[in-house]
Design a protein around this motif. Structure first.
Motif, mmCIF file in Angstrom:
data_model
loop_
_atom_site.group_PDB
_atom_site.id
_atom_site.type_symbol
_atom_site.label_atom_id
_atom_site.label_comp_id
_atom_site.label_asym_id
_atom_site.label_seq_id
_atom_site.Cartn_x
_atom_site.Cartn_y
_atom_site.Cartn_z
ATOM 1 N N GLU A 1 -22.834 -60.118 60.084
ATOM 2 C CA GLU A 1 -23.663 -59.386 59.183
ATOM 3 C C GLU A 1 -24.583 -58.693 60.097
ATOM 4 N N SER B 1 -15.555 -53.762 57.388
ATOM 5 C CA SER B 1 -15.243 -54.766 56.677
ATOM 6 C C SER B 1 -13.870 -55.372 57.133
ATOM 7 N N ALA C 1 -20.482 -57.942 57.087
ATOM 8 C CA ALA C 1 -21.195 -57.592 55.851
ATOM 9 C C ALA C 1 -22.594 -57.008 56.294
ATOM 10 N N SER D 1 -26.492 -55.806 55.129
ATOM 11 C CA SER D 1 -27.381 -56.203 54.216
ATOM 12 C C SER D 1 -28.532 -55.345 54.105
ATOM 13 N N ALA E 1 -26.306 -58.880 50.605
ATOM 14 C CA ALA E 1 -25.268 -58.684 51.482
ATOM 15 C C ALA E 1 -24.274 -57.883 50.902
ATOM 16 N N SER F 1 -20.563 -56.246 51.341
ATOM 17 C CA SER F 1 -19.322 -56.431 52.348
ATOM 18 C C SER F 1 -18.021 -56.031 51.532
#
Ligand code: SF4
Length: 957
Positions: free
Chosen positions: A306, A332, A337, A339, A693, A695
């Motif tokens: 992330e 991806s 992800a 955020s 988040a 994604s």
């Protein structure tokens, strides 16, 4: 790696989370201390999990360690248990990387993020063995400096700090290092004078407080030759800072473990309660290409799953759409992800909203801050009720079922009507979601902060706060809205310190002496002790919370944040009238004072905006339009809210050149914004805000192509990495090593890994086992080698072999482990040991107490110990088996056998040296993945015991 002194190693087994003190993370910088001119301790007065999450500290760590002549290390506040042990044993506080005592550094640079960390800061100076007061430090002591948002009122800590860095640190920190590196034999006083000559550095000892007959503040006077006020340092252009090279990957779970990429600094929305919105002006956006380069570097270095796009209001970053789209396009597929600390729904492009729709929703946060439109106008919050309800509707439509609303109580001029507005607004929001949604109103108490238009306002006291909380509890309860609140006493304490002068330093010192620590933690803040400290130091808290007169000298008047006092007073006047001031990045300048319009000015990637700012949109417009959609309309990629805002404000009185403080009454609200951004509340709210988040939906799981069984060692400081932390360590290491690990299915796909049973924290091991399933075929030895290179110090893969995908997990194939224990510390000679061992061997049963979170239980350890043997004067080997109802901890056997208390038994040096494997397991496929076998009896049936790790010689590296 520099060895940890044994005195400190011995403490690690006695603290709750030894991982906080190891300093062996991937990315931690190693240098030869003797080869550098400046040894710099980056200090954060909070526990590791919070300190290691702070992005500012990571930036300075990277910048300083690029220099050959500087070595920057980290030091964080020890938790209660560690501080107690250090004091008991007379050990000084040391750095994480090299265990260097803090007093041996040239510079200790503290980050001041929150007033309620001040007692921790004093504890750290004290544990370093340094005098608390700057005046008592000598030429041989390190410089103690501090920076961060709280430095904008440094007076409560002025007595303890040698110097304070105001504003952006990227350039000034190099100038500090240059000065320290080239200092000749100068006295401390001369060094401080030289420091004061650096732009942005305030040296408190060069300023004297002048008081009136009743003790009231008259002025803070500069010494001869010093400026009357010290202006903050401003980094003109964020893009002048190179892409980061160093990223530390924590071994244990921290508050924000993901890399944070700063996309812009400063905010000119003008929320009147928000200190960060004033002290970090002007607005400086980062080139989106640079953001992408930083993202690439961060992912390569950390293997993170992330990324966070960080700023005070990321939804307002002009390139939020193309950058998010590009990040998703690029990463991806790798399950990364992205955020945002907060998300304003109207800022995101429809294609991104579609992406959000398809991933799991954990919760969404909006920050209207106040319940009534009247109060939102006072505080300059852009939300109109219609926009808020519309945002909530959109959020629920997208699939979120839980929504959190941030509000403040105690804002200037608050009435019962405004409080009721919080409950009514929350209920209207909940109604948009219908049945099954959960809306939480999270209520904090307003604390007036220096350098804001509300710096003159009063703060409500504890009893009044509780009364308003009770009112809300009732009103929200009636409407079935969940109620969360901040502790009234903690906000009160924050208020007492945040607008204090030097007199508050005495109280902080007394609180530290009485034992106050971690005061920002509600459960640890000892309010009776603070009351005692206030009484003993003669501080009247009500005086600290009172309203200030507009012509009254303020303790921070000599600190120049750029924004003028005159502007803040105009804003206060506008607040009283409920008039909104436009955003100067898209409208005209309102002359706050932050820009010099030569170098320092707003930098945005808008195509156009306010005069005086720099608008770099054309540089990237073509690129960005291509990224977001097929539409090549110039500026099509900018946040949707920006266009709405711009269109509306073109007709505003301000745009027509009218004063923001004296508009016609009928035009009072005509500058209302339509952008319904949640913003971020105050800085502390921002730091603790949960993130959303974004994604791409997880790809369908690919069936594993093969399984690799690894044997690895866990020695030295790594022995304090817990079993749970190992999952994080291996997950990120595999990503950095580009190992094609297979994932489980579901909303939260996890790497397919299976570990051998957990090792006690503090025990070393030569023979841990891990099975990893791979999504595509790979060469086991090369895989093991690549992984080994990415593991923290002390961990190494010794062997990697392919095993069948049909094999059971390692724990089902193991009969137990052989441990070697060093008993030299228990004071028994070899004959005593032999006698006790003989008694154990002859016994038919041997009861030991098994401790667990569910309670203590007595079990028979005898059938679970296949062998116990002295293998050296004070060395023991213990073969411990798994029975059908579990096993026994070696430390519990040792405690019972040698009459030790549990803590002492756990602290004994213990190393797992061999695997005891079941006969069927070793012959299942290629046989040698657990080592060569011999046979012994086990509690039920027959087990095969490996004779050791002979094949280790053919290790992967
Ligand atoms: S000086 Fe003007 S343009 Fe610069 S931050 Fe202040 S209001 Fe905005």
């Amino acid at each position: 790696m520099r060895m940890m002194p044994t005195g400190y190693e011995a403490l690690l087994g006695r603290v709750e989370k030894p991982g906080r003190y190891l300093g062996n993370e991937k990315g931690a910088v190693r240098k030869d201390i003797d080869a550098v001119a400046v040894h710099f301790a980056l200090a954060f007065p909070e526990v590791y999990e919070i300190a290691q999450s702070h992005p500012g500290l990571q930036i300075l760590y990277d910048l300083l360690n690029r220099r050959d002549d500087v070595y920057a290390e980290r030091v964080y506040a020890p938790w209660f248990d560690m501080e107690t042990l250090l004091r008991e044993r007379g050990l000084p506080l040391v750095s994480l990387e090299t265990c260097t005592p803090l007093s041996d550094f040239d510079v200790i640079g503290f980050s001041l993020q929150y007033e309620l960390t001040y007692t921790n800061l004093l504890a750290m100076i004290d544990l370093a063995g340094l005098p608390l007061e700057s005046a008592l430090r000598g030429d041989d002591h390190p410089l103690v400096i501090a920076g961060g948002p709280c430095a904008f009122n440094p007076e409560p800590m002025a007595e303890f700090l040698d110097a304070v860095l105001l504003g952006d640190g990227e350039e000034a920190i190099h100038e500090i290092c240059d000065l320290v590196a080239h200092r000749a034999d100068v006295s401390r006083a001369e060094l401080l004078e030289s420091l004061a000559a650096i732009d942005g550095i305030y040296v408190p000892s060069l300023y004297r407080v002048r008081r009136g007959p009743r003790g009231q503040l008259l002025a803070v006077d500069a010494a001869a030759g010093q400026p009357r006020s010290v202006r903050k340092r401003t980094l003109v252009d964020l893009d002048s800072v190179p892409v980061a090279e160093t990223y530390i990957v924590p071994n244990l779970r921290v508050v924000h473990g993901r890399p944070s990429l700063e996309v812009m600094r400063g905010c000119v929305k003008g929320c009147r309660f928000c200190q960060a919105g004033y002290i970090y002006r002007p607005l400086r956006e980062r080139d989106p290409q640079r953001v992408l380069e930083n993202a690439q570097a961060a992912l390569e270095a950390t293997g993170a799953e992330e990324l966070s796009l960080l700023s005070l209001s990321t939804g307002d970053y002009s390139c939020v759409n193309p950058v998010l789209t590009e990040l998703m396009n690029r990463y991806s597929g790798d399950r990364v992800a992205v955020s945002l600390p907060s998300t304003r729904v109207d800022a995101l492009a429809p294609s991104l909203l579609e992406q959000i729709k398809r991933v799991r929703k954990t919760g969404f946060t909006l920050a209207p801050e106040a319940g009534s439109q009247r109060m939102r106008d006072i505080i300059q919050k852009e939300y109109g009720e219609t926009e808020l309800i519309e945002a909530a509707r959109q959020i629920f439509e997208l699939g979120w079922r839980a929504l959190k609303l941030y509000f403040m109580i105690g804002l200037p001029g608050e009435t019962e009507e405004d409080l009721l507005g919080i409950a009514k607004l929350s209920a209207r929001v909940a109604a948009e979601g219908g049945n099954g949604v959960e809306v939480t109103a999270s209520i904090s108490t307003f604390v007036p902060k220096p350098h804001t238009p509300f710096q003159w306002t009063a703060q409500i006291g504890v009893e009044e706060t509780r009364a308003r909380q009770q009112y809300l509890r009732n009103e929200l309860g009636k409407r079935k809205i969940r109620f969360k609140w901040h502790d009234a006493r903690t906000s009160h304490l924050e208020g007492v310190i945040s607008r204090g002068g030097r007199e508050v330093g005495r109280t902080i010192r007394r609180a530290f002496e009485l034992g106050c620590r971690f005061d920002g933690w509600t459960e640890h803040c000892d309010h009776p002790l603070w009351q005692q400290a206030m009484q003993e130091s003669g501080l009247d808290p009500t005086q600290q919370l009172r309203r200030r007169f507009l012509d009254e000298p303020l303790p921070w008047d000599h600190i120049d944040s750029g924004v003028t006092k005159k502007f803040l007073q105009r804003e206060l006047a506008a607040a009283v009238e409920g008039i909104l001031t436009p955003d100067c990045s898209i409208d005209r300048c309102t002359y706050c004072g932050a820009c010099d319009f030569r170098e320092i000015r707003n930098i945005t990637y808008h195509l156009q905006g306010a005069k005086g700012g720099e608008h770099r949109g054309e540089v990237i417009d073509h690129w960005a339009s291509g990224v977001v959609d097929k539409d090549d309309t110039p500026g099509a990629w900018e946040p949707r809210g920006w266009h709405k805002l711009h269109t509306r404000t073109e007709n505003s009185p301000i745009a027509r050149g009218e004063s923001p403080i004296d508009p016609p009454v009928a035009a009072k609200h005509s500058t209302r914004r339509t952008a319904n951004g949640p913003g971020l509340g105050n800085a502390e709210e921002w730091l603790s805000a949960s993130s959303e988040a974004l994604s791409a939906p997880p790809p369908a799981p690919i069936p594993p192509a093969m399984r690799i069984r690894l044997q690895y060692s866990k020695l030295g400081r790594s022995r304090f990495i817990s079993h749970l932390e190992l999952i994080e360590v291996f997950t990120s290491a595999m990503r950095r090593a580009h190992i094609p690990v297979a994932y489980s299915g579901g909303y939260h796909p996890m790497p397919r890994m299976r570990f051998s049973p957990g090792l006690p924290v503090g025990a070393e091991s030569d023979c841990e086992v891990l099975d990893i399933d791979l999504a595509e075929a790979a060469q086991p030895q090369a895989t093991g080698l690549a992984l080994s290179r990415e593991l923290p110090e002390g961990m190494r893969v010794w062997r990697a072999t392919e095993v069948s995908l049909r094999r059971t997990s390692p724990d089902r194939e193991l009969a137990g482990f052989c441990y070697r224990i060093d008993l030299s510390s228990i004071g028994r000679d070899s004959s005593e040991l032999d006698s006790l061992i003989a008694q154990f061997t002859a016994a038919e049963a041997f009861p030991v107490v098994r401790h667990s979170k569910k309670g203590d239980k007595t079990i028979d350890a005898r059938p679970l110990v296949a062998r116990i043997e002295r293998v050296g004067p004070t060395q023991l080997e213990l073969d411990v088996l798994f029975g059908e109802r579990g096993s026994v901890k070696p430390s519990d056997v040792l405690a019972a056998l040698f009459s030790l208390d549990r803590t002492a038994a756990r602290a004994l040096p213990l190393r797992k040296t061999r695997i005891l494997a079941l006969a069927g397991a070793t012959s299942a496929t290629n046989g040698d993945d657990l080592g060569a076998a011999t046979t012994v009896a086990r509690p039920q049936g027959t087990a095969t015991v490996t004779s050791g790790l002979a094949p280790v010689a053919a290790s992967v590296d």
